[in-house]
Design a protein around this motif. Structure first.
Motif, PDB file in Angstrom:
ATOM      1  N   ALA A   1       7.025  66.381 -94.429  1.00 53.31           N
ATOM      2  CA  ALA A   1       5.974  65.382 -94.256  1.00 53.31           C
ATOM      3  C   ALA A   1       5.601  65.217 -92.787  1.00 53.31           C
ATOM      4  O   ALA A   1       4.517  64.729 -92.468  1.00 53.31           O
ATOM      5  CB  ALA A   1       6.420  64.030 -94.822  1.00 53.31           C
ATOM      6  N   LEU A   2       6.511  65.601 -91.880  1.00 51.59           N
ATOM      7  CA  LEU A   2       6.203  65.540 -90.456  1.00 51.59           C
ATOM      8  C   LEU A   2       5.501  66.805 -89.982  1.00 51.59           C
ATOM      9  O   LEU A   2       4.672  66.764 -89.069  1.00 51.59           O
ATOM     10  CB  LEU A   2       7.494  65.390 -89.641  1.00 51.59           C
TER      11      LEU A   2
ATOM     12  N   VAL B   1      -0.682  66.824 -94.561  1.00 54.21           N
ATOM     13  CA  VAL B   1      -1.356  66.675 -95.845  1.00 54.21           C
ATOM     14  C   VAL B   1      -0.714  65.586 -96.708  1.00 54.21           C
ATOM     15  O   VAL B   1      -1.413  64.824 -97.392  1.00 54.21           O
ATOM     16  CB  VAL B   1      -1.415  68.026 -96.603  1.00 54.21           C
ATOM     17  N   TYR B   2       0.636  65.451 -96.658  1.00 49.91           N
ATOM     18  CA  TYR B   2       1.289  64.481 -97.546  1.00 49.91           C
ATOM     19  C   TYR B   2       0.949  63.043 -97.146  1.00 49.91           C
ATOM     20  O   TYR B   2       0.624  62.219 -97.995  1.00 49.91           O
ATOM     21  CB  TYR B   2       2.798  64.712 -97.541  1.00 49.91           C
ATOM     22  N   VAL B   3       1.019  62.776 -95.840  1.00 48.08           N
ATOM     23  CA  VAL B   3       0.667  61.434 -95.385  1.00 48.08           C
ATOM     24  C   VAL B   3      -0.820  61.179 -95.612  1.00 48.08           C
ATOM     25  O   VAL B   3      -1.221  60.090 -96.043  1.00 48.08           O
ATOM     26  CB  VAL B   3       1.051  61.239 -93.900  1.00 48.08           C
ATOM     27  N   GLY B   4      -1.645  62.205 -95.360  1.00 47.44           N
ATOM     28  CA  GLY B   4      -3.084  62.057 -95.562  1.00 47.44           C
ATOM     29  C   GLY B   4      -3.421  61.701 -97.004  1.00 47.44           C
ATOM     30  O   GLY B   4      -4.186  60.765 -97.271  1.00 47.44           O
TER      31      GLY B   4
ATOM     32  N   PHE C   1       0.660  72.095-105.779  1.00 41.70           N
ATOM     33  CA  PHE C   1      -0.154  71.192-106.591  1.00 41.70           C
ATOM     34  C   PHE C   1       0.715  70.075-107.201  1.00 41.70           C
ATOM     35  O   PHE C   1       0.321  68.902-107.215  1.00 41.70           O
ATOM     36  CB  PHE C   1      -0.862  71.995-107.687  1.00 41.70           C
ATOM     37  N   MET C   2       1.908  70.454-107.670  1.00 34.64           N
ATOM     38  CA  MET C   2       2.836  69.450-108.212  1.00 34.64           C
ATOM     39  C   MET C   2       3.237  68.441-107.131  1.00 34.64           C
ATOM     40  O   MET C   2       3.298  67.229-107.375  1.00 34.64           O
ATOM     41  CB  MET C   2       4.101  70.126-108.744  1.00 34.64           C
ATOM     42  N   GLU C   3       3.540  68.958-105.926  1.00 38.68           N
ATOM     43  CA  GLU C   3       3.897  68.081-104.804  1.00 38.68           C
ATOM     44  C   GLU C   3       2.810  67.039-104.555  1.00 38.68           C
ATOM     45  O   GLU C   3       3.094  65.853-104.373  1.00 38.68           O
ATOM     46  CB  GLU C   3       4.067  68.903-103.523  1.00 38.68           C
ATOM     47  N   ILE C   4       1.559  67.520-104.526  1.00 38.86           N
ATOM     48  CA  ILE C   4       0.447  66.605-104.242  1.00 38.86           C
ATOM     49  C   ILE C   4       0.317  65.581-105.376  1.00 38.86           C
ATOM     50  O   ILE C   4       0.080  64.390-105.142  1.00 38.86           O
ATOM     51  CB  ILE C   4      -0.869  67.409-104.050  1.00 38.86           C
ATOM     52  N   LEU C   5       0.499  66.037-106.613  1.00 39.39           N
ATOM     53  CA  LEU C   5       0.411  65.127-107.755  1.00 39.39           C
ATOM     54  C   LEU C   5       1.486  64.039-107.653  1.00 39.39           C
ATOM     55  O   LEU C   5       1.210  62.842-107.844  1.00 39.39           O
ATOM     56  CB  LEU C   5       0.599  65.929-109.049  1.00 39.39           C
ATOM     57  N   GLY C   6       2.718  64.432-107.342  1.00 41.74           N
ATOM     58  CA  GLY C   6       3.795  63.463-107.180  1.00 41.74           C
ATOM     59  C   GLY C   6       3.518  62.512-106.031  1.00 41.74           C
ATOM     60  O   GLY C   6       3.801  61.306-106.121  1.00 41.74           O
ATOM     61  N   THR C   7       2.971  63.049-104.938  1.00 46.54           N
ATOM     62  CA  THR C   7       2.631  62.223-103.779  1.00 46.54           C
ATOM     63  C   THR C   7       1.609  61.160-104.159  1.00 46.54           C
ATOM     64  O   THR C   7       1.752  59.985-103.811  1.00 46.54           O
ATOM     65  CB  THR C   7       2.078  63.121-102.649  1.00 46.54           C
TER      66      THR C   7
ATOM     67  N   ALA D   1       5.746  57.562-100.994  1.00 45.36           N
ATOM     68  CA  ALA D   1       5.423  58.960-101.296  1.00 45.36           C
ATOM     69  C   ALA D   1       6.268  59.941-100.496  1.00 45.36           C
ATOM     70  O   ALA D   1       6.685  60.975-101.029  1.00 45.36           O
ATOM     71  CB  ALA D   1       3.935  59.214-101.047  1.00 45.36           C
ATOM     72  N   VAL D   2       6.547  59.651 -99.231  1.00 44.19           N
ATOM     73  CA  VAL D   2       7.267  60.638 -98.414  1.00 44.19           C
ATOM     74  C   VAL D   2       8.724  60.257 -98.141  1.00 44.19           C
ATOM     75  O   VAL D   2       9.494  61.080 -97.635  1.00 44.19           O
ATOM     76  CB  VAL D   2       6.545  60.922 -97.063  1.00 44.19           C
ATOM     77  N   GLY D   3       9.119  59.027 -98.498  1.00 44.44           N
ATOM     78  CA  GLY D   3      10.471  58.565 -98.170  1.00 44.44           C
ATOM     79  C   GLY D   3      11.583  59.387 -98.802  1.00 44.44           C
ATOM     80  O   GLY D   3      12.554  59.756 -98.133  1.00 44.44           O
TER      81      GLY D   3
END
Lengths: 216, 216, 216
Positions: free
Chosen positions: C62-63, C67-70, C10-16, C45-47
């Motif tokens: 991210a590859l 979900v992260y790119v989406g 959830f934290m990852e998605i929030l940061g993304t 977001a993913v760099g």
């Protein structure tokens, strides 16, 4: 650590100091604050070697051992304090001091890191691939300065200073050839010296490579 | 090398030439010297593929085999000599020649490298991860041109030219789908062609994507 | 996925979302088209995380997972639509809205990704190398924003905003120390909060680090 490793390590630290100083000087000229100056010093000093290690598939040595980042930060702080106290070094009659110090620091870093990049390629299992060794030497040599200039929004030195990547290329070829004929230590020293000599001569005699006079 | 590998290799060289030419042209327009032009040609041609290989965890093929850097340097030198002799190609009545040649070279490189990036993902153990394949195809396609523009201090083509990354995305999806339905070679050819076709049509009909009119 | 992993995810998605929003906002201010805005959102977001994973020698997450790119693309599109409809948010009396939203988004991303970078270093076999953990945390935190600014041709936030890399450094040290004393989850939360708090306090009280007044 035997004597040969100690000398190589000493060269690494010398190159780190030189590149960190060049990064700090660019940061100061761009009026960055003290932390930005340290960041730019660290990026310049460890950027080329990290790129090399990532390409060769190993954990960057700058991450494993804190000494490289530590030396870079100490160098950047020293440059900051020096120029904070003696601000006239950057301007007026002493304005050329900046250019000369920058040329010196950048050339020392370029020479040493080109040699050490070649050695890193040799140590990581590619002693016979001359092309790879020269290429990885150039990458290590020019990588840090390129990141410095791109992050600071300067036109990269590699395109502005004539005989820059070219000096690294000649040094890399020398280094591979000397390593095979007379051994590691002389190869590192002589190749680094060749790079610096080419750059100082180029700066002194204003050597130019041909370029087209275009209308943009 | 069987016939299929030979054709793929031929495509690689074609893409390398196209991207090296685009890099050299940017270098010439920025009035770089002959070595800077070669460096920019090499970076554009091998930058995307090296990034891809590093991400996939293998030694970059541009480091293993000198052919890619060799072809890039030869291409950059040829472009340099051509424009040194016929400088009017860059200016005056022929000024649009530059834009058209640049569009052509960059589109050929974008198309071929997008396809080859997808194939590289397939060959490195991810044939079933559609998302990864399309993403790595885009990275390979746009990577070299992005490095070219950032190093030269130009606004990146990827943000300036409409339907740029978008063409690469469509090409990548086509490539994965065609690979699964009709095989490797047709996938590479048709997907590369799709990317080029989209870019030429976009340039010809001045397609635009919506963008907000903001006050900066 | 147990409860702890769910919270970290959830934290990852929030940061993304936060970093993608900051990338999209820069893209909009630079008047990019809709695809360029998405590209810049994704890169921001993913760099940082991709750089971290490549340095640690694993395939970027991210590859592996779309979900992260989406999420990044969805966020960029949402920001685009919002600012397309309410263009006055970028200008006039509401001009400061941009600066405040940018500070907020960028700080949330910086805090979360610094913490998650430290955790990634711990999970990849370096729980005892404090220096490596703090360094990789900073790289993950500042990497995406740095790529965003360099690609968009802006002066990097890391050099412009005082107490930027510095906040990430303090957060990274807190995170390592808290992980060892009170465990993973509190470390991630508190360290991310510390980074954000430092940045908001620095912005509110206009904290400055010393910098030399030079003549360029």
């Amino acid at each position: 650590m035997n004597i040969q490793d100690s000398i190589i390590f000493f060269m690494e630290i010398l190159g780190t100091i030189a590149f960190a100083a060049s990064g700090a000087m660019v940061g100061i000229r761009k009026r960055m604050d003290i932390f930005g100056i340290c960041v730019l010093g660290v990026v310049t000093a460890v950027g080329g070697g990290m790129t090399r290690d990532v390409i060769l598939g190993k954990l960057p040595s700058a991450l494993e051992k804190p000494v490289y980042v530590g030396v870079s930060v100490a160098t950047a702080l020293a440059i900051f304090i020096l120029l904070y106290i003696k601000q006239d070094l950057l301007s007026g009659r002493l304005g050329t001091f900046y250019d000369k110090a920058m040329l010196g620091m950048d050339s020392v870093g370029l020479g040493i890191f080109t040699s050490l990049g070649v050695m890193s390629g040799i140590d990581n299992g590619y002693p016979d691939n001359t092309f790879l060794l020269v290429f990885i030497g150039m990458l290590t040599g020019v990588g840090g300065g390129l990141m410095r200039d791109m992050m600071a929004g300067e036109e990269p030195y590699i395109f502005v200073k004539h005989i820059y990547a070219c000096a690294s290329l000649v040094g890399g070829i020398c280094c591979v050839w000397l390593y095979r004929s007379i051994g590691r230590l002389p190869a590192v020293f002589i190749a680094a010296f060749v790079v610096m000599a080419i750059r100082f001569l180029a700066a002194h005699f204003r050597w130019n490579l041909p370029h087209p006079k275009t209308l943009s």
